[in-house]
Design a protein around this motif. Structure first.
Motif, PDB file in Angstrom:
ATOM      1  N   LEU A  52     -15.669 -23.520 -26.575  1.00 35.36           N
ATOM      2  CA  LEU A  52     -15.441 -23.200 -25.163  1.00 35.36           C
ATOM      3  C   LEU A  52     -13.949 -23.154 -24.850  1.00 35.36           C
ATOM      4  CD1 LEU A  52     -18.201 -25.344 -23.402  1.00 35.36           C
ATOM      5  CD2 LEU A  52     -18.179 -22.865 -23.722  1.00 35.36           C
ATOM      6  N   LEU A  53     -13.199 -24.089 -25.406  1.00 35.89           N
ATOM      7  CA  LEU A  53     -11.755 -24.098 -25.198  1.00 35.89           C
ATOM      8  C   LEU A  53     -11.107 -22.858 -25.822  1.00 35.89           C
ATOM      9  CD1 LEU A  53      -9.294 -25.648 -24.124  1.00 35.89           C
ATOM     10  CD2 LEU A  53      -9.161 -26.814 -26.335  1.00 35.89           C
ATOM     11  N   LEU A  54     -11.600 -22.438 -26.987  1.00 39.59           N
ATOM     12  CA  LEU A  54     -11.076 -21.234 -27.640  1.00 39.59           C
ATOM     13  C   LEU A  54     -11.311 -20.001 -26.771  1.00 39.59           C
ATOM     14  CD1 LEU A  54      -9.885 -19.766 -30.121  1.00 39.59           C
ATOM     15  CD2 LEU A  54     -12.222 -19.638 -31.034  1.00 39.59           C
ATOM     16  N   ILE A  55     -12.510 -19.889 -26.200  1.00 41.90           N
ATOM     17  CA  ILE A  55     -12.811 -18.742 -25.336  1.00 41.90           C
ATOM     18  C   ILE A  55     -11.911 -18.757 -24.111  1.00 41.90           C
ATOM     19  CG2 ILE A  55     -14.594 -17.660 -23.905  1.00 41.90           C
ATOM     20  CD1 ILE A  55     -16.667 -18.853 -25.833  1.00 41.90           C
ATOM     21  N   LEU A  56     -11.777 -19.918 -23.492  1.00 44.54           N
ATOM     22  CA  LEU A  56     -10.958 -20.031 -22.282  1.00 44.54           C
ATOM     23  C   LEU A  56      -9.500 -19.682 -22.569  1.00 44.54           C
ATOM     24  CD1 LEU A  56     -10.712 -20.888 -19.299  1.00 44.54           C
ATOM     25  CD2 LEU A  56     -10.309 -23.228 -20.107  1.00 44.54           C
ATOM     26  N   TYR A  57      -8.953 -20.215 -23.645  1.00 47.29           N
ATOM     27  CA  TYR A  57      -7.548 -19.952 -23.973  1.00 47.29           C
ATOM     28  C   TYR A  57      -7.327 -18.491 -24.340  1.00 47.29           C
ATOM     29  CZ  TYR A  57      -3.231 -19.764 -26.631  1.00 47.29           C
ATOM     30  OH  TYR A  57      -1.997 -19.400 -27.099  1.00 47.29           O
ATOM     31  N   THR A  58      -8.219 -17.945 -25.155  1.00 46.68           N
ATOM     32  CA  THR A  58      -8.028 -16.592 -25.671  1.00 46.68           C
ATOM     33  C   THR A  58      -7.966 -15.549 -24.570  1.00 46.68           C
ATOM     34  OG1 THR A  58      -9.166 -17.190 -27.720  1.00 46.68           O
ATOM     35  CG2 THR A  58      -8.991 -14.858 -27.226  1.00 46.68           C
ATOM     36  N   PHE A  59      -8.788 -15.707 -23.542  1.00 51.98           N
ATOM     37  CA  PHE A  59      -8.860 -14.686 -22.508  1.00 51.98           C
ATOM     38  C   PHE A  59      -8.062 -15.043 -21.254  1.00 51.98           C
ATOM     39  CE2 PHE A  59     -12.509 -13.422 -25.075  1.00 51.98           C
ATOM     40  CZ  PHE A  59     -12.330 -12.047 -25.102  1.00 51.98           C
ATOM     41  N   THR A  60      -7.295 -16.129 -21.289  1.00 50.45           N
ATOM     42  CA  THR A  60      -6.435 -16.444 -20.152  1.00 50.45           C
ATOM     43  C   THR A  60      -4.988 -16.599 -20.638  1.00 50.45           C
ATOM     44  OG1 THR A  60      -7.035 -18.795 -20.406  1.00 50.45           O
ATOM     45  CG2 THR A  60      -8.266 -17.504 -18.774  1.00 50.45           C
ATOM     46  N   ALA A  77     -22.587 -11.566 -26.914  1.00 47.20           N
ATOM     47  CA  ALA A  77     -21.936 -10.397 -26.325  1.00 47.20           C
ATOM     48  C   ALA A  77     -21.770 -10.577 -24.821  1.00 47.20           C
ATOM     49  CB  ALA A  77     -22.744  -9.140 -26.623  1.00 47.20           C
ATOM     50  N   ALA A  78     -22.750 -11.190 -24.163  1.00 47.70           N
ATOM     51  CA  ALA A  78     -22.644 -11.420 -22.715  1.00 47.70           C
ATOM     52  C   ALA A  78     -21.500 -12.375 -22.395  1.00 47.70           C
ATOM     53  CB  ALA A  78     -23.970 -11.980 -22.193  1.00 47.70           C
ATOM     54  N   VAL A  79     -21.316 -13.396 -23.227  1.00 47.36           N
ATOM     55  CA  VAL A  79     -20.215 -14.345 -23.011  1.00 47.36           C
ATOM     56  C   VAL A  79     -18.865 -13.633 -23.134  1.00 47.36           C
ATOM     57  CG1 VAL A  79     -19.062 -16.382 -23.953  1.00 47.36           C
ATOM     58  CG2 VAL A  79     -21.547 -16.349 -23.749  1.00 47.36           C
ATOM     59  N   VAL A  80     -18.722 -12.812 -24.175  1.00 47.28           N
ATOM     60  CA  VAL A  80     -17.453 -12.120 -24.395  1.00 47.28           C
ATOM     61  C   VAL A  80     -17.201 -11.092 -23.296  1.00 47.28           C
ATOM     62  CG1 VAL A  80     -16.172 -10.637 -25.980  1.00 47.28           C
ATOM     63  CG2 VAL A  80     -17.556 -12.513 -26.882  1.00 47.28           C
ATOM     64  N   LEU A  81     -18.240 -10.385 -22.856  1.00 44.02           N
ATOM     65  CA  LEU A  81     -18.071  -9.408 -21.776  1.00 44.02           C
ATOM     66  C   LEU A  81     -17.616 -10.079 -20.490  1.00 44.02           C
ATOM     67  CD1 LEU A  81     -20.954  -6.765 -21.948  1.00 44.02           C
ATOM     68  CD2 LEU A  81     -18.499  -6.398 -22.175  1.00 44.02           C
ATOM     69  N   LEU A  82     -18.211 -11.220 -20.176  1.00 43.42           N
ATOM     70  CA  LEU A  82     -17.813 -11.942 -18.970  1.00 43.42           C
ATOM     71  C   LEU A  82     -16.366 -12.420 -19.086  1.00 43.42           C
ATOM     72  CD1 LEU A  82     -18.486 -13.214 -16.241  1.00 43.42           C
ATOM     73  CD2 LEU A  82     -19.362 -15.221 -17.473  1.00 43.42           C
ATOM     74  N   ALA A  83     -16.007 -12.950 -20.246  1.00 44.33           N
ATOM     75  CA  ALA A  83     -14.630 -13.410 -20.444  1.00 44.33           C
ATOM     76  C   ALA A  83     -13.647 -12.240 -20.373  1.00 44.33           C
ATOM     77  CB  ALA A  83     -14.514 -14.123 -21.793  1.00 44.33           C
ATOM     78  N   ALA A  84     -14.026 -11.078 -20.933  1.00 50.28           N
ATOM     79  CA  ALA A  84     -13.152  -9.907 -20.882  1.00 50.28           C
ATOM     80  C   ALA A  84     -12.972  -9.423 -19.450  1.00 50.28           C
ATOM     81  CB  ALA A  84     -13.731  -8.791 -21.751  1.00 50.28           C
ATOM     82  N   LEU A  85     -14.026  -9.485 -18.644  1.00 50.09           N
ATOM     83  CA  LEU A  85     -13.929  -9.071 -17.242  1.00 50.09           C
ATOM     84  C   LEU A  85     -12.986  -9.994 -16.477  1.00 50.09           C
ATOM     85  CD1 LEU A  85     -14.908  -7.161 -15.017  1.00 50.09           C
ATOM     86  CD2 LEU A  85     -16.810  -8.738 -14.605  1.00 50.09           C
ATOM     87  N   VAL A  86     -13.084 -11.296 -16.738  1.00 55.45           N
ATOM     88  CA  VAL A  86     -12.178 -12.262 -16.098  1.00 55.45           C
ATOM     89  C   VAL A  86     -10.736 -11.988 -16.509  1.00 55.45           C
ATOM     90  CG1 VAL A  86     -11.535 -14.695 -15.996  1.00 55.45           C
ATOM     91  CG2 VAL A  86     -13.944 -14.038 -15.859  1.00 55.45           C
ATOM     92  N   GLY A 123      -4.598  -9.152 -11.871  1.00 61.52           N
ATOM     93  CA  GLY A 123      -4.221 -10.093 -10.821  1.00 61.52           C
ATOM     94  C   GLY A 123      -2.892 -10.780 -11.054  1.00 61.52           C
ATOM     95  N   LEU A 124      -2.719 -11.379 -12.230  1.00 59.64           N
ATOM     96  CA  LEU A 124      -1.523 -12.174 -12.495  1.00 59.64           C
ATOM     97  C   LEU A 124      -0.354 -11.328 -12.989  1.00 59.64           C
ATOM     98  CD1 LEU A 124      -0.630 -15.123 -12.346  1.00 59.64           C
ATOM     99  CD2 LEU A 124      -1.329 -15.402 -14.728  1.00 59.64           C
ATOM    100  N   LEU A 125      -0.638 -10.348 -13.850  1.00 61.28           N
ATOM    101  CA  LEU A 125       0.424  -9.515 -14.407  1.00 61.28           C
ATOM    102  C   LEU A 125       0.693  -8.263 -13.578  1.00 61.28           C
ATOM    103  CD1 LEU A 125      -0.578  -9.709 -18.188  1.00 61.28           C
ATOM    104  CD2 LEU A 125       1.278 -10.933 -17.057  1.00 61.28           C
ATOM    105  N   HIS A 126      -0.175  -7.976 -12.616  1.00 64.05           N
ATOM    106  CA  HIS A 126      -0.016  -6.829 -11.703  1.00 64.05           C
ATOM    107  C   HIS A 126       0.044  -5.504 -12.459  1.00 64.05           C
ATOM    108  CE1 HIS A 126       0.705  -9.812  -8.603  1.00 64.05           C
ATOM    109  NE2 HIS A 126       1.697 -10.316  -9.323  1.00 64.05           N
TER     110      HIS A 126
END
Length: 374
Positions: free
Chosen positions: A27-35, A231-240, A248-251
């Motif tokens: 979970l930490l890997l997913i959070l870090y990778t996509f943020t 795949a659903a987890v990765v798609l949601l993370a990619a959308l975020v 949002g952050l990088l404009h």
């Protein structure tokens, strides 16, 4: 032959989510990778020269040398420090300066008299990106200041040919525009392979594969459950990442349809999650799986065109990489997100991803069915 039970596939997928929820490291890997991973890739390594360390040895102490010292300013250079000639080598040896510009005595006198005059630029070539780009910057800035000093005023006569530069899709030429999106696309591939493969390895190590064998489920249903849930987890993370970090952050302005991008990403996930299961059937433990992932993902990402244009890749490798899903997904993503392309432009990439995904799925299913019965 019994029909596939979508109800079983659904609940087996829910089981995968519960298993993932109990894995804090993943979970930490997913959070870090996509943020943070996407943000750092976009901002920490700029493609342009930024805050390079420059020292100046001014033995002339003239009006021209003072103009040269004042010409090197942020953000390309840090304010230059004036040192002696004896300190130049030590400054480079200790890594405290990337460039040392030496202005010899009598430089202004020679310039005004029209005699040959020389400047010496010492470069720490171990800092390759700054050394290559910065040398050109220093040369352009120095020659420009010398020309202005000689003429006293800037020439107002227009050049015989005027070059009008139009930077499409990224008018500001901002490195973050490319870096964040490229990192997100690479991370989609990486996480898809890791999540599905690790889920299978984890079940084998915990002994839950034996439980599945005595249940009325087929290998196809087990594999489809792993595919759709991860795949659903990765798609949601990619959308975020796309909407929250990149936009949002990088404009960064998204050129095309987010829905079309997610549809293409889903097809890509079908291929790479199948690849993850295939690698997991070849590995006997998590360390072996990790080694296989590195050996497979590195060439897939380096030769896909995400960081280097495909035209720069040798012809044989370029043709071979047409068999890889990452090649088509990178071209699809760049067309949609960068250039605002529609389905009428990217449909060949859709077909290629579907064909490659079907082939990988078939091979992975055959290996998976054989592996869980061993």
């Amino acid at each position: 032959m019994a029909a596939v039970s979508f109800r079983k596939i659904w609940w087996l997928g829910i089981k995968e989510w519960w298993s993932l929820a109990r894995d804090p490291v993943m979970l930490l890997l997913i959070l870090y990778t996509f943020t943070a991973g996407v943000y750092i890739a976009a901002t920490a390594q700029p493609d342009t020269l930024s805050r390079a360390a420059l020292a100046i040895v001014d033995e002339d102490q003239s009006q021209l040398s003072a103009r040269l010292r004042a010409a090197f300013v942020p953000p390309q250079f840090m304010p230059p420090e004036q040192i002696t000639l004896e300190e130049a080598d030590a400054r480079l040896d200790r890594g405290r300066a990337t460039f040392v510009l030496v202005i010899p005595a009598g430089f202004q006198r020679d310039v005004l008299a029209g005699r040959p005059a020389e400047l010496q630029l010492n470069v720490d070539a171990t800092r390759m990106s700054q050394a290559f780009t910065g040398s050109s910057y220093v040369q352009q800035i120095a020659l420009g200041e010398i020309a202005v000093f000689q003429q006293r005023v800037r020439l107002e006569s227009p050049p015989p040919v005027e070059l009008s530069v139009r930077a499409r899709f990224n008018p500001a030429l901002a490195p973050s525009w490319f870096g964040g999106l490229a990192e997100m696309v690479n991370n989609i591939t990486m996480l898809s392979v890791i999540l599905t493969g690790a889920a299978l390895i984890r079940e084998r190590e915990h002994g839950t594969v034996e439980h599945l064998l005595v249940m009325p489920v087929r290998p196809l249903e087990i594999m489809l459950a792993k595919l759709w849930s991860m795949a659903a987890v990765v798609l949601l993370a990619a959308l975020v990442a796309l909407l929250g970090i990149v936009k949002g952050l990088l404009h960064v302005q998204i050129g095309g349809s987010v829905t079309l991008f997610l549809a293409g990403a889903a097809l890509h996930l079908f291929a790479v999650t199948s690849l993850g299961i295939l690698l997991a059937t070849l590995a006997r433990s998590m360390p072996q799986f990790g080694i296989l992932v590195v050996l497979v993902l590195l060439p897939l990402q380096m030769l896909s065109g995400a960081t280097t244009p495909r035209e720069s890749i040798p012809y044989a490798l370029r043709q071979l990489m047409l068999l890889a899903p990452t090649t088509h997904f990178v071209e699809f993503s760049q067309a949609v997100l960068f250039r605002g392309a529609g389905l009428d432009v990217v449909w060949p990439r859709f077909l290629a991803l579907a064909a490659i995904g079907a082939a990988l799925f078939g091979i992975a299913l055959a290996r998976f069915g054989a592996a869980i019965r061993q």
